[in-house]
Design an enzyme around this catalytic site. Structure first.
Site, short mmCIF file in Angstrom:
data_model
loop_
_atom_site.label_atom_id
_atom_site.label_comp_id
_atom_site.label_asym_id
_atom_site.label_seq_id
_atom_site.Cartn_x
_atom_site.Cartn_y
_atom_site.Cartn_z
N ASN A 230 4.88 21.52 15.50
CA ASN A 230 3.68 22.32 15.25
C ASN A 230 2.84 22.36 16.53
O ASN A 230 1.66 22.03 16.53
CB ASN A 230 2.88 21.76 14.07
N HIS B 163 0.04 20.46 23.70
CA HIS B 163 1.43 20.04 23.93
C HIS B 163 2.02 20.78 25.13
O HIS B 163 2.72 20.19 25.95
CB HIS B 163 2.28 20.33 22.69
#
Length: 283
Positions: free
Chosen positions: A32, A37
């Site tokens: 997700n 990230h």
């Protein structure tokens, strides 16, 4: 970018890269993925020649009443984001691949001290699950370096101590928290917030900044400062789980005279628990 599902495939791909003289960087995730990230993956690409990312929603770090089942699985979108960010190898193991003997029979790793209190008190067993899966992943990948976000500050402290205590040959980097324009720390759990909750959420970082400014201005009555900050969170519609001032390495309670501090917070909006932190440097 190649995607592999087994430890054997992972190790073979990493061995090929290493045989070519490449430096291996690793970013473990639960999927997700968001811009935070992506920033970790890009930074790994700056520090290493071959970037490995794992996506594994680790059951061992979720409590019985937590959001394991509803945690978003968005593999196709994640693969697209990772490709754009410069990932070379994606590891997407099953629970059976990670824990072939089942979780009840799995050796677990407890990191004393830094894993206790804060999220460790609110989520019993959580950091044992984190330390165990990170140890396994580091052994599987055997990277030269691994990157983690500073938003999960206590987790980063646990991993640093784990690596230090077990003499693991990997360099750990903590990377700055990526935030939305209004200051909210990016998190996969932000997607759980409704419109009203999302509007209230920036109060977390705003309160941290106000508290940090008061400490930098010389305020030393930490209990009174924390009481005021908790009240500010509550007035904004949040339900604080904890709000504490700590020393950033050992995570012992901070005291006046400490030159390096970190303020850590966890607070609920509805059933969604959000965490954040702010480092305060007085030198």
């Amino acid at each position: 970018m190649n995607t592999v599902k087994t430890v054997r495939e992972l190790r073979a791909a990493v061995a090929r890269a290493r045989s070519e003289g490449k430096r291996i960087g690793f970013v473990p995730t639960m999927g997700n993925l968001h811009a935070g990230h992506a920033a970790l993956v890009k930074k790994a690409g700056e520090r290493a020649d071959f970037v490995v990312v794992s996506i594994f929603v680790n059951p061992l770090q979720f409590g019985p009443s937590e959001d394991l089942d509803k945690y978003p699985r968005t593999l196709a979108a994640d693969q697209e984001r990772l490709l754009e960010a410069g990932c070379h190898l994606l590891f997407t193991p099953t629970v059976e691949e990670m824990y072939p003997d089942g979780m009840d029979g799995q050796t677990r790793i407890h990191v004393p001290g830094v894993s206790e209190g804060l999220c460790g008190a609110s989520r019993p067993g959580h950091f044992e699950g984190v330390a165990t899966v990170v140890s396994k992943l580091l052994n599987m990948v055997q990277p030269d370096l691994a990157l983690f976000g500073e938003k999960d500050f206590q987790q980063l402290a646990v991993i640093r101590k784990l690596v230090r205590d077990l003499n693991l040959p990997v360099q750990i980097f903590g990377e700055p928290t990526v935030r939305a324009a209004d200051g909210l720390a990016l998190s996969s759990r932000n997607g759980y917030l409704n419109e009203q909750q999302r509007a209230a959420a920036p109060a977390i970082y705003r309160t941290l900044r106000q508290l940090g400014e008061r400490i930098r201005a010389g305020a030393e009555d930490f209990p009174a400062l924390l009481a005021d900050a908790r009240q500010a969170l509550e007035q904004a519609g949040l339900r604080p789980d904890y709000l504490e001032i700590r020393e950033p390495i050992s995570l012992r309670p901070g005291v006046p005279g400490d030159r390096q501090l970190v303020i850590l917070v966890a607070a609920y909006l509805g059933s969604t628990r959000l965490i954040d932190n702010l480092s305060v440097h007085l030198d």
